[in-house]
Design an enzyme around this catalytic site. Structure first.
Site, PDB file in Angstrom:
ATOM      1  N   HIS A  83       0.755  -1.139   0.063  1.00 37.99           N
ATOM      2  CA  HIS A  83       0.091   0.169   0.015  1.00 37.99           C
ATOM      3  C   HIS A  83       0.747   1.306  -0.081  1.00 37.99           C
ATOM      4  O   HIS A  83       0.395   2.223  -0.116  1.00 37.99           O
ATOM      5  CB  HIS A  83      -0.930  -0.017   1.279  1.00 37.99           C
ATOM      6  CG  HIS A  83      -0.258   0.258   2.467  1.00 37.99           C
ATOM      7  ND1 HIS A  83      -0.072  -0.660   3.538  1.00 37.99           N
ATOM      8  CD2 HIS A  83      -0.047   1.470   3.136  1.00 37.99           C
ATOM      9  CE1 HIS A  83       0.428  -0.204   4.517  1.00 37.99           C
ATOM     10  NE2 HIS A  83       0.350   1.042   4.321  1.00 37.99           N
ATOM     11  N   ASP A 125      -0.174  -7.600   1.464  1.00 39.07           N
ATOM     12  CA  ASP A 125       0.233  -6.211   1.407  1.00 39.07           C
ATOM     13  C   ASP A 125       1.999  -6.157   1.593  1.00 39.07           C
ATOM     14  O   ASP A 125       2.458  -5.204   2.412  1.00 39.07           O
ATOM     15  CB  ASP A 125      -0.290  -5.496   2.750  1.00 39.07           C
ATOM     16  CG  ASP A 125      -0.156  -3.833   2.655  1.00 39.07           C
ATOM     17  OD1 ASP A 125       0.342  -3.399   1.536  1.00 39.07           O
ATOM     18  OD2 ASP A 125      -0.484  -3.279   3.545  1.00 39.07           O
ATOM     19  N   ASN A 198       5.041   5.380   8.590  1.00 38.29           N
ATOM     20  CA  ASN A 198       6.068   4.301   9.256  1.00 38.29           C
ATOM     21  C   ASN A 198       5.736   2.859   8.500  1.00 38.29           C
ATOM     22  O   ASN A 198       6.714   2.070   8.617  1.00 38.29           O
ATOM     23  CB  ASN A 198       5.614   4.006  10.591  1.00 38.29           C
ATOM     24  CG  ASN A 198       6.382   4.655  11.773  1.00 38.29           C
ATOM     25  OD1 ASN A 198       5.980   5.469  12.417  1.00 38.29           O
ATOM     26  ND2 ASN A 198       7.775   4.423  11.511  1.00 38.29           N
ATOM     27  N   SER A 199       4.841   3.095   7.604  1.00 38.82           N
ATOM     28  CA  SER A 199       4.592   1.702   6.940  1.00 38.82           C
ATOM     29  C   SER A 199       5.611   1.271   6.093  1.00 38.82           C
ATOM     30  O   SER A 199       6.178   1.799   5.445  1.00 38.82           O
ATOM     31  CB  SER A 199       3.367   1.973   5.895  1.00 38.82           C
ATOM     32  OG  SER A 199       2.216   2.102   6.627  1.00 38.82           O
ATOM     33  N   ILE A 253      -8.200 -23.839  -5.205  1.00 38.64           N
ATOM     34  CA  ILE A 253      -9.263 -25.024  -4.936  1.00 38.64           C
ATOM     35  C   ILE A 253     -10.014 -24.894  -6.298  1.00 38.64           C
ATOM     36  O   ILE A 253     -10.664 -26.020  -6.853  1.00 38.64           O
ATOM     37  CB  ILE A 253      -9.942 -24.938  -3.646  1.00 38.64           C
ATOM     38  CG1 ILE A 253      -8.995 -25.173  -2.644  1.00 38.64           C
ATOM     39  CG2 ILE A 253     -11.024 -25.921  -3.848  1.00 38.64           C
ATOM     40  CD1 ILE A 253      -9.709 -25.098  -1.085  1.00 38.64           C
TER      41      ILE A 253
END
Length: 338
Positions: A83, A125, A198-199, A253
């Protein structure tokens, strides 16, 4: 009093005797640990600046965003959050483009480097970037499976554009289930301050080892000190695949379904699990004769109550593996190998 650090006083109650004993705790050791960890890890953290275009009813403009990253190789590979670099979105009022520019700055350097996106994985992410630079200082990746509640941690990144800030705290919880933008994560919860920017930065332990990628925080009135990091041990395979294939190859699946929650269980007297709505042609599900209307309640004897739980367990397996599903069909419990 200001020339030398003084020990603090900690009062401890002995419950068996109901007496209070005075114990001295020297804070110099704690401070030395923080300083040593910061000095060790800071050279492995980068600042990331992203530019993108915004088109709206009012015209076109350019916008910027910032984030953090972790150097994972000497030759320029950088781990961050998806992100941080993936800004593309749209609504009836505006459209935000993909990043038009990604710049990386290194610790104690005024020079910036153009970054190339190697691979992204919205499901976890995570993203990997690459800059053309060698002799970098890669971070030491620890074992987040060993993380313990109450353990010292430090968050390092670029909050609110304040480059290379460190905050300290403890691990508040491990394997905390959190949801963001449709994805569910099992995260490390910490009270070390984590803010916008900070991400993609590092959550490190007292040995200066990265045990998490700072990703989320809760905000709002009455909320303080609740941040979340993706455990580093869960990222190893993803990082390797992003570097090798530019994407993550996952087993599937071949169904679409919906979660049966507790309210539906009570209303229709059916078990919690995943209701199979449709089955893809020539998929593993169709070849195993899974049928529409089946309810999947277990994978390899592990109970599941939602689509998210099904995907999380499934993604621990490799393409080509065989797994056993426990299903309910016409009130009968069956086992199917896929």
């Amino acid at each position: 009093l200001l020339d030398s650090p003084q020990p603090s006083t900690n009062f401890r109650t002995n419950s068996s005797t109901s007496q209070v004993s005075k114990e001295l705790v020297n804070l110099v050791e704690y401070s030395d640990t923080s300083v040593a960890v910061a000095e060790k890890v800071l050279p492995s953290i980068v600042g990331i600046k992203i530019k993108y275009s915004v088109n709206s009813v009012f015209g076109s403009s350019e916008a910027e965003a910032t984030g953090s990253g972790i150097i994972i190789s000497e030759d320029g590979y950088i781990l961050t959050n998806n992100h941080v670099i993936s800004s593309e979105s749209s609504s009836s009022y505006y459209a935000i483009s993909e990043a038009t520019s990604i710049k990386v700055n290194l610790y104690n350097s005024t020079e910036t480097y153009d970054a190339t996106i190697i691979g992204t994985d919205p499901y976890t992410d995570l993203a990997v970037l690459k800059i053309e630079k060698t002799d970098l200082t890669p971070a030491i990746l620890g074992n987040s499976d060993d993380a313990k509640v109450g353990e010292f941690v430090m968050a390092i990144g670029n909050p609110l554009g304040m480059d290379y800030s460190v905050t300290t705290g403890v691990i508040s919880a491990v394997n905390r289930e959190v949801q963001s933008e449709g994805s569910t994560y099992l995260a490390i919860q910490t009270d070390a301050a984590i803010n916008s920017g900070n991400s993609g930065g590092a959550l490190v332990n007292a040995n200066g080892e990265v045990i998490g990628i700072n990703t989320l925080k809760l905000s709002g009135t009455g909320i303080e000190g609740i941040g979340f990091s993706i455990p580093i041990s869960s990222t190893t395979s993803i990082i390797n695949q992003l570097i090798e294939y530019n994407t993550v190859k996952r087993p599937y699946i071949g169904i679409s379904g919906s979660s049966i929650d507790e309210s539906l269980t009570k209303k229709y007297n059916i078990p919690q699990g995943v209701y199979v709505e449709t089955i893809e042609k020539d998929s593993p599900a169709s070849k195993a004769e899974l049928k529409e209307g089946d309810i999947i309640i277990k994978i390899e004897n592990q109970d599941i109550k939602s689509i998210n739980e099904l995907n999380r367990i499934k993604n621990n397996y490799n393409i080509g593996d065989k797994i056993k599903l426990t299903i309910i069909r016409n009130s009968e419990e069956l086992e199917i190998e896929i």
